[in-house]
Design a protein around this motif. Sequence first.
Motif, PDB file in Angstrom:
ATOM      1  N   HIS A 191     -11.798   2.547  -0.488  1.00 47.26           N
ATOM      2  CA  HIS A 191     -10.397   2.408  -0.881  1.00 47.26           C
ATOM      3  C   HIS A 191     -10.238   2.535  -2.401  1.00 47.26           C
ATOM      4  CE1 HIS A 191      -9.840   1.233   3.167  1.00 47.26           C
ATOM      5  NE2 HIS A 191      -9.730  -0.066   3.034  1.00 47.26           N
TER       6      HIS A 191
ATOM      7  N   SER B 217       0.453  10.403  -4.567  1.00 47.68           N
ATOM      8  CA  SER B 217      -0.146  10.146  -5.873  1.00 47.68           C
ATOM      9  C   SER B 217       0.035   8.680  -6.252  1.00 47.68           C
ATOM     10  CB  SER B 217       0.504  11.033  -6.935  1.00 47.68           C
ATOM     11  OG  SER B 217       0.068  10.670  -8.231  1.00 47.68           O
ATOM     12  N   PHE B 218      -0.918   8.172  -7.021  1.00 44.97           N
ATOM     13  CA  PHE B 218      -0.834   6.797  -7.531  1.00 44.97           C
ATOM     14  C   PHE B 218      -0.888   6.785  -9.060  1.00 44.97           C
ATOM     15  CE2 PHE B 218      -2.427   6.497  -3.212  1.00 44.97           C
ATOM     16  CZ  PHE B 218      -1.585   5.541  -2.667  1.00 44.97           C
TER      17      PHE B 218
ATOM     18  N   THR C 192      -9.751   4.988   5.079  1.00 47.70           N
ATOM     19  CA  THR C 192      -9.049   5.012   3.794  1.00 47.70           C
ATOM     20  C   THR C 192      -7.888   5.994   3.808  1.00 47.70           C
ATOM     21  OG1 THR C 192     -10.972   4.252   2.535  1.00 47.70           O
ATOM     22  CG2 THR C 192      -9.319   5.514   1.329  1.00 47.70           C
TER      23      THR C 192
ATOM     24  N   LEU D  70      -4.190   4.607   2.481  1.00 47.88           N
ATOM     25  CA  LEU D  70      -3.355   5.173   1.420  1.00 47.88           C
ATOM     26  C   LEU D  70      -1.910   5.385   1.872  1.00 47.88           C
ATOM     27  CD1 LEU D  70      -5.812   7.788  -0.142  1.00 47.88           C
ATOM     28  CD2 LEU D  70      -5.340   5.457  -0.919  1.00 47.88           C
ATOM     29  N   THR D  71      -1.709   5.586   3.161  1.00 50.16           N
ATOM     30  CA  THR D  71      -0.342   5.773   3.671  1.00 50.16           C
ATOM     31  C   THR D  71       0.450   4.465   3.680  1.00 50.16           C
ATOM     32  OG1 THR D  71      -0.811   5.377   6.023  1.00 50.16           O
ATOM     33  CG2 THR D  71      -1.203   7.599   5.188  1.00 50.16           C
TER      34      THR D  71
ATOM     35  N   CYS E 274       0.345   2.123   1.195  1.00 47.95           N
ATOM     36  CA  CYS E 274       0.560   1.521  -0.128  1.00 47.95           C
ATOM     37  C   CYS E 274       1.111   2.495  -1.159  1.00 47.95           C
ATOM     38  CB  CYS E 274      -0.727   0.866  -0.634  1.00 47.95           C
ATOM     39  SG  CYS E 274      -2.135   1.982  -0.844  1.00 47.95           S
ATOM     40  N   HIS E 275       1.581   3.668  -0.735  1.00 41.78           N
ATOM     41  CA  HIS E 275       2.162   4.592  -1.707  1.00 41.78           C
ATOM     42  C   HIS E 275       3.655   4.319  -1.846  1.00 41.78           C
ATOM     43  CE1 HIS E 275       4.123   7.638   1.039  1.00 41.78           C
ATOM     44  NE2 HIS E 275       3.389   6.964   1.896  1.00 41.78           N
TER      45      HIS E 275
ATOM     46  N   ALA F 181     -10.832   6.098  -3.696  1.00 39.99           N
ATOM     47  CA  ALA F 181      -9.749   7.009  -3.323  1.00 39.99           C
ATOM     48  C   ALA F 181      -8.495   6.758  -4.153  1.00 39.99           C
ATOM     49  CB  ALA F 181      -9.439   6.863  -1.838  1.00 39.99           C
ATOM     50  N   LEU F 182      -8.160   5.497  -4.379  1.00 38.19           N
ATOM     51  CA  LEU F 182      -7.004   5.176  -5.219  1.00 38.19           C
ATOM     52  C   LEU F 182      -7.203   5.708  -6.636  1.00 38.19           C
ATOM     53  CD1 LEU F 182      -6.389   1.557  -3.927  1.00 38.19           C
ATOM     54  CD2 LEU F 182      -4.652   3.361  -3.936  1.00 38.19           C
TER      55      LEU F 182
ATOM     56  N   ARG G  29      -6.755   9.414  -7.058  1.00 36.71           N
ATOM     57  CA  ARG G  29      -5.348   9.829  -7.025  1.00 36.71           C
ATOM     58  C   ARG G  29      -4.535   9.211  -8.155  1.00 36.71           C
ATOM     59  NH1 ARG G  29      -3.475  12.182  -2.032  1.00 36.71           N
ATOM     60  NH2 ARG G  29      -5.253  12.681  -0.712  1.00 36.71           N
TER      61      ARG G  29
END
Length: 305
Positions: free
Chosen positions: A23, A4-5, A220, A224-225, A227-228, A26-27, A30
């Motif tokens: 990107h 989650s962001f 993407t 996401l993996t 930058c979480h 998707a960000l 989330r």
Amino acid sequence: MSISFEGRVAIVTGAGNGLGRCHALALARRGARVVVNDLGGARDGSGASSEAALAVVREIEAAGGEALANGANVADYDEVKAMVDAAVARWGRVDILINNAGILRDKSFAKMTLDDFALVIQVHLMGSVNCTKAVWDIMKDQGYGRIVMTSSSSGLYGNFGQANYGAAKTAVVGLMNTLVLEGQKYDIRVNTLAPTAGTRMTEDLIPEELFKLMTPESVTAGLLTLCHEDAPNRFILCCGAGGFASAHIYETEGIYLAPEEQTPENVVARWDELNAAATQRELTAGGQQTEKFLKKAMQHFGIEG
């Protein structure tokens, strides 16, 4: 594990089309609030238009998210700084930077002009430098940051006609390596994505049937993996068409030659030994290479240390 962001603020450069757009969407899905940066130029960097970025913002807002369009040229630090200031003014922080913006000026090196070489370096490398510099102190002060560089197989391994692009894409890996060391104590993690995808950057290079397999969404998923909250650090993630892999730079243990033996003939004579893959390992700082070679020399001369 669910990624989650929520509560995070992200900047995605080159987010009007292709991978950047994917990107950003998707960000936002989330939970991130997203600065959608795009100069709006053509694939070769010419022209400018805000419409692409605005369209992505409208799409995010229609889905209930928050986004801000920005047309800064990443090669211009003053414009980038103004973009970052706008994000902080609206949301109070910047947690994530995705350095994605890029252009192509492909030609064989013999036919490539130095202006075309310099422009690609300016956008890919200096664009990443400018954006990272503009958020660095913010991330240090808040004790949190996630930065992703965008490399390429052209940078890692080479590709005919892309000397400028390849040089820039290798350079961002070197940038990552040092920023990892400088950002560790502030929980700033820096990683690199090496994607291949069906976008306007590759549409005339790949057969249509295969082009359709290379979805931006698959890349993407990898992005996401990186930058979480629990992201790795100093990781090169390669992805495309549903495939995911890691890339590493290794150095062998090598050999030692005493001063009287230090000739090119002796280096060649022991080439297989210095190149022995069984002894290779990944170094995490430049000083480790110096330390390794000095230990060999100290052992030869009987120096304690």
